[in-house]
Design a protein around this motif. Structure first.
Motif, PDB file in Angstrom:
ATOM      1  N   PRO A  45       0.809  -1.229   0.000  1.00  0.00           N
ATOM      2  CA  PRO A  45       0.000   0.000   0.000  1.00  0.00           C
ATOM      3  C   PRO A  45       0.837   1.272   0.000  1.00  0.00           C
ATOM      4  O   PRO A  45       0.441   2.271  -0.593  1.00  0.00           O
ATOM      5  N   LYS A 201      -5.472   1.766   0.699  1.00  0.00           N
ATOM      6  CA  LYS A 201      -4.570   2.324  -0.307  1.00  0.00           C
ATOM      7  C   LYS A 201      -3.813   3.537   0.215  1.00  0.00           C
ATOM      8  O   LYS A 201      -4.316   4.259   1.075  1.00  0.00           O
ATOM      9  N   ASN A 216      -0.888   3.205  -5.351  1.00  0.00           N
ATOM     10  CA  ASN A 216      -2.294   3.040  -5.720  1.00  0.00           C
ATOM     11  C   ASN A 216      -3.155   3.779  -4.696  1.00  0.00           C
ATOM     12  O   ASN A 216      -3.021   3.553  -3.504  1.00  0.00           O
ATOM     13  N   GLU A 218      -7.150   5.648  -3.568  1.00  0.00           N
ATOM     14  CA  GLU A 218      -8.595   5.441  -3.684  1.00  0.00           C
ATOM     15  C   GLU A 218      -9.253   6.608  -4.415  1.00  0.00           C
ATOM     16  O   GLU A 218      -8.908   7.777  -4.168  1.00  0.00           O
TER      17      GLU A 218
END
Ligand code: NAG
Ligand code: NAG
Ligand code: NAG
Ligand code: NAG
Ligand code: NAG
Ligand code: NAG
Ligand code: NAG
Ligand code: NAG
Ligand code: NAG
Ligand code: NAG
Ligand code: NAG
Ligand code: NAG
Length: 597
Positions: A45, A201, A216, A218
């Motif tokens: 994450p 994330k 990555n 959201e």
């Protein structure tokens, strides 16, 4: 992988509208069945690969979208390499502490075994979450939402929103939960988290220095002019977070099962374990996307800049990416007065109905006589028997091998003592399994006095309590003069500021053994918890459900355990998502864009 929670949840959850005439069945109330495989998943994450805890391959886990009085049957397969229990924060498990999923009531599910929880979300509405309760596992994930909708026949005190969005915010370490345990076991503290995740994330790259390439993040997709209900849960480890959406008001409508007086906030402090619902109107002109921010509170923000979660609010007619600085946090640095005043401004809408049609406020808590008073004081960690521990009233909770409730069922003596002190204990701190003796149908006042240097949030299983007061300094009998006896909100998790107290009132009408703990994972792990035992002195089987047939046994009752051959559905995960795998990241984001079309 973590996509847009509710929609993915719908594909995972299988619902069957039948009432099976076995076990505790409430005729007419629907059953919802869930089949969960809890296993590790390798993700990165914040750009560093690590094993997180996923449910059916999703991190965070699915949102359980259910309705008041439904019976939930959740078959949990433990594919981790360590014991597991799932607890359902804020779900009251009326008459049924057997299903609470904490060590005082349940033996852990061994690695490779499955166990089926069955409980009713009786007389409840609101936003809650579940998580693995043992040994810091929540620091690795395993959490997800529980949304309990009003029954059709009961009015909600606001118009039907155009969409329902769940956000999990929480501080995060690149170290996994087993390494974090070692840090605490070695007498150290966890230090500064590596970041804040939003729905599993990392942050949007709002600043090229602070956020690495390829993380990555959201995206929440919305339509202009619509109003969404956004449910926000702080599922983190210990960091209080300030939540805000650039240029948008947050109309607070619900907290942990109570409808609040509706008020706009530009930002709200959400402490570990707390849940809030906001109505957010998409009333901006979408010249760009907007930032959704969750940033660390009460810390040196220069040093803690990295500890900021950033997601994107994307209007379908947006004309470009979000850019520029994040919306400002409250400008008060170490001063917690603003935050306390904000907490005090959250009040109960006494005229709104909730799980039942009669107004929430018809339970006039302010006119009930208190029957038991406990002042619970926590202090900074201390050394007991050479180990770092935390305490409540000088006692560091030591979990017995045999769960407390199970020991009572089998009349085992010597598992715990029913002598928890009503006031802070003088003398040296000690380990103990000392339990609070709650009087059935009594009305208990609990004052949390936080003598530590960080915010602690306290949660009580099995109940909602009234938050009647909080202030800086030491609580005294005179502090009662400041209590809100009219519209203090009923909830299950309250913050206690450092050097301050918070007072709650709770009606002990739910028989069982109930965990009262700090939600801060580090101090909880080190012993800052206790149980309240509530027994109906009348010998009746009407106020508590029987021990479930599938009960697990451990400790002194291990001889009753029906062995299962360990069976694993998932091998230690092979699905690796690296921070730089942009194509995969892109594919994961794709479903997000179709949600509201
Ligand atoms: C949850 O369930 C209710 C009906 O029970 C439905 O109206 C709603 O759309 C569902 N929400 C989500 C996010 O799936
Ligand atoms: C956590 O990380 C350590 C290495 O730092 C590793 O040895 C251990 O297996 C990991 N545990 C899990 C559950 O991933
Ligand atoms: C384990 O799962 C199976 C179905 O996969 C179920 O029949 C069984 O009852 C479960 N065991 C327990 C103890 O819940
Ligand atoms: C309180 O609830 C009532 C009844 O549903 C509703 O009409 C009213 O708007 C709510 N008031 C506020 C201030 O939220
Ligand atoms: C990004 O963050 C760094 C470190 O806090 C700061 O010095 C810099 O000004 C920021 N850049 C922008 C464009 O805001
Ligand atoms: C909250 O703010 C919105 C605009 O974002 C406004 O339309 C609404 O009237 C406000 N509600 C209250 C109760 O202040
Ligand atoms: C709407 O967008 C324009 C840019 O297109 C901007 O100049 C203006 O300030 C925006 N208005 C509002 C109310 O946000
Ligand atoms: C915050 O941290 C920065 C950088 O470490 C330091 O220069 C500053 O003095 C700190 N501020 C306070 C109020 O402690
Ligand atoms: C509370 O206690 C007072 C004084 O002890 C008594 O007069 C009153 O009736 C009690 N109220 C209730 C609701 O029991
Ligand atoms: C616990 O409280 C009950 C009354 O609720 C009382 O009868 C019992 O003696 C108490 N037990 C202990 C050990 O104090
Ligand atoms: C902790 O308690 C001591 C003794 O009562 C007091 O002097 C000190 O100010 C307290 N500290 C905090 C942070 O509450
Ligand atoms: C509850 O108790 C009653 C009488 O005490 C008995 O007839 C009944 O079978 C019991 N029910 C259960 C489910 O144990």
């Amino acid at each position: 992988m973590a996509g847009f929670r509710p929609v993915l949840a719908a594909t995972v959850v299988a619902l069957f509208w039948v009432c099976v005439l076995v076990g505790p069945c409430w005729a007419g109330d629907p059953f919802a069945y869930f089949d969960w495989d809890v296993s590790y998943l390798t993700v990165a994450p914040l750009g560093v690969k690590q094993q997180v805890i996923a449910i059916n391959g999703e991190f965070p886990g699915p949102v359980m979208n259910v309705t008041t009085n439904w019976n939930l049957v959740v078959n949990v397969q433990n594919d981790l390499d360590e014991p597991l229990l799932i607890t359902w924060d804020g779900i009251q498990h009326r008459k049924n502490s057997w299903q609470d999923g904490v060590l005082g009531t349940n033996c852990p599910i061994p690695s490779g075994w499955n166990w089926t929880y069955q409980f009713q979300v009786k007389d409840q509405i609101g936003s809650f979450f579940y998580f693995p309760s043992l040994n810091l596992q929540r620091a690795a994930g395993g959490y997800g939402g529980i949304t309990v909708n009003n029954r059709e026949v009961i009015a909600v005190p606001f118009g039907k929103p155009d969409g329902d969005i769940t956000l999990f915010i929480g501080d995060w370490f690149n170290k996994n939960h087993t390494d974090l345990r070692k840090v605490l076991d070695n007498g150290k503290n966890l230090g500064m988290p590596d970041g804040v995740l939003i729905n599993g994330k990392g942050p949007y790259r709002y600043n090229r220095t602070l956020v690495a390439d390829g993380i990555n993040y959201e995206t929440v997709n919305v339509h202009p002019g619509k109003t969404y209900r956004i449910r926000v849960h702080n599922v983190g480890i210990f960091t209080s977070l300030n939540f805000r959406i650039q240029n948008h008001n947050l109309l607070l409508v619900e907290t942990e099962g109570s409808y609040t007086v509706q008020q706009n906030y530009t930002n709200l402090d959400i402490h570990v374990g707390q849940s809030y619902s906001f109505l957010v109107m998409m009333d901006q002109n979408a010249s760009t996307d907007y930032y959704i921010v969750a940033s660390a509170r009460f810390v040196n923000e220069t040093r803690w800049k990295r500890v900021t979660g950033v997601a994107i609010l994307h209007y379908s007619n947006s004309r470009g990416k979000a850019s520029g600085p994040l919306p400002d946090p409250p400008n008060d640095f170490y001063d917690k007065t603003f935050s306390m005043n904000q907490a005090r401004s959250i009040t109960w809408n006494v005229s709104a109905g909730a799980a039942r049609p009669n107004p929430q406020g018809s339970f006039k808590y302010g006119s009930i006589n208190v029957t038991q008073v406990y002042v619970l004081k926590n202090k900074p960690p201390v050394i007991i028997n050479g180990k770092q521990r935390t305490t409540l009233n000088g006692i560091s909770y030591f979990p017995p091998q045999t769960p407390i409730r199970l020991a009572d069922q089998y009349n085992l003596e010597g598992v715990y003592t029913l002598d928890f002190p009503t006031r802070p204990h003088q003398g040296p701190p000690k380990l103990g399994t000392s339990v609070i003796n709650g009087t059935y149908r009594g009305f208990m006042e609990i004052i949390f006095q936080n003598n530590d240097t960080t915010v602690q949030t306290y949660h009580l299983d099995g109940y909602a309590f009234f938050v009647v007061g909080m202030d800086f300094g030491e609580w005294t009998e005179n502090s009662r003069g400041t209590y809100n006896k009219w519209d203090g909100v009923a909830r299950s998790t309250t913050q206690v500021f450092p050097g301050a107290w918070t007072a709650i009132l709770v009606s002990l009408d739910n028989v069982g053994v109930w965990n009262l703990r700090t939600e801060n994972l580090d101090t909880w792990y080190l012993g800052q918890e206790v149980y309240i035992k509530v027994v109906n002195p009348e010998n009746t089987n009407k106020t508590e459900l029987p021990l479930p047939d599938n009960a697990l046994y451990c400790g002194r009752l291990k001889k009753y355990l029906r062995e299962q051959t360990p069976h694993y559905k998932t091998k230690s995960s092979s699905s690796v998502i690296s921070a730089n795998d942009k194509l995969l990241g892109f594919m994961l984001l794709l479903p997000l864009s179709v949600i509201f079309l």
